[in-house]
Motif scaffolding. Structure first.
Motif, PDB file in Angstrom:
ATOM      1  N   THR A 112      13.215 -12.397  98.357  1.00 61.70           N
ATOM      2  CA  THR A 112      13.675 -13.144  97.176  1.00 61.70           C
ATOM      3  C   THR A 112      14.296 -14.472  97.604  1.00 61.70           C
ATOM      4  N   ASP A 113      15.110 -14.424  98.660  1.00 59.72           N
ATOM      5  CA  ASP A 113      15.713 -15.651  99.192  1.00 59.72           C
ATOM      6  C   ASP A 113      14.630 -16.624  99.655  1.00 59.72           C
ATOM      7  N   SER A 115      11.600 -16.865  98.555  1.00 60.56           N
ATOM      8  CA  SER A 115      10.955 -17.409  97.370  1.00 60.56           C
ATOM      9  C   SER A 115      11.794 -18.556  96.788  1.00 60.56           C
ATOM     10  N   GLU A 116      13.105 -18.345  96.732  1.00 55.00           N
ATOM     11  CA  GLU A 116      13.994 -19.403  96.239  1.00 55.00           C
ATOM     12  C   GLU A 116      13.959 -20.623  97.148  1.00 55.00           C
ATOM     13  N   ARG A 118      11.402 -21.571  98.943  1.00 54.08           N
ATOM     14  CA  ARG A 118      10.126 -22.262  98.694  1.00 54.08           C
ATOM     15  C   ARG A 118      10.242 -23.205  97.495  1.00 54.08           C
ATOM     16  N   LYS A 119      10.904 -22.724  96.446  1.00 53.14           N
ATOM     17  CA  LYS A 119      11.102 -23.561  95.255  1.00 53.14           C
ATOM     18  C   LYS A 119      11.916 -24.798  95.585  1.00 53.14           C
ATOM     19  N   ILE A 120      12.992 -24.601  96.343  1.00 55.91           N
ATOM     20  CA  ILE A 120      13.843 -25.735  96.732  1.00 55.91           C
ATOM     21  C   ILE A 120      13.056 -26.732  97.566  1.00 55.91           C
ATOM     22  N   ASP A 122       9.826 -27.208  97.606  1.00 56.39           N
ATOM     23  CA  ASP A 122       8.862 -27.876  96.736  1.00 56.39           C
ATOM     24  C   ASP A 122       9.536 -28.968  95.915  1.00 56.39           C
ATOM     25  N   GLU A 123      10.740 -28.660  95.380  1.00 55.82           N
ATOM     26  CA  GLU A 123      11.472 -29.665  94.593  1.00 55.82           C
ATOM     27  C   GLU A 123      11.884 -30.842  95.443  1.00 55.82           C
TER      28      GLU A 123
END
Length: 131
Positions: A112-113, A115-116, A118-120, A122-123
């Protein structure tokens, strides 16, 4: 920022976190009250550490009134950036990949961490592309 920023000891860091959190000059009694659940210091102990922080260039003590007010001379952001860089360099040879692998292998972070993260990433990558 540069190499001038010294490393804080644990007690010094706790005090700085209180000062940084408020973002305005504080009294020694304010700091003492905010640390009372974690530290059971006498005022004299706190004053010694505040004096050390002033010597290291972390705080400024305004003595223009009857009450001394302490304010940060080094921002929390600058200190964290310096410490993060030093930590990454000393323990992981400046390799973010080695850091992340170590955290994952030791179960300090989970899927889960990741995945978070990856989002950061990407942003943040999108921000640079738009700059």
């Amino acid at each position: 920022m540069g190499e001038k920023i010294k490393r804080l000891g644990d007690a010094e860091l706790e005090i700085m976190l209180v000062i940084w959190d408020v973002k305005e000059p504080v009294t020694s009694n304010f700091v003492l009250e905010n640390l009372h659940n974690r530290r059971h210091w006498k005022l004299s102990t706190l004053m010694t550490i505040l004096a050390r922080l002033a010597e290291k260039g972390f705080v400024y003590c305004d003595r223009s009134t009857r009450t001394n007010y302490y304010s940060a001379l080094i921002s929390e952001k600058d200190y964290k950036a310096k410490e993060s860089s030093s930590f990454l360099e000393k323990l992981f040879g400046n390799s973010l990949q080695n850091l992340m692998t170590s955290l994952y292998d030791s179960n300090a972070i989970n899927d889960t961490d990741l995945s978070e993260l990856r989002k950061i990433i990407d942003e943040l990558g999108g921000k640079k592309d738009n700059a």
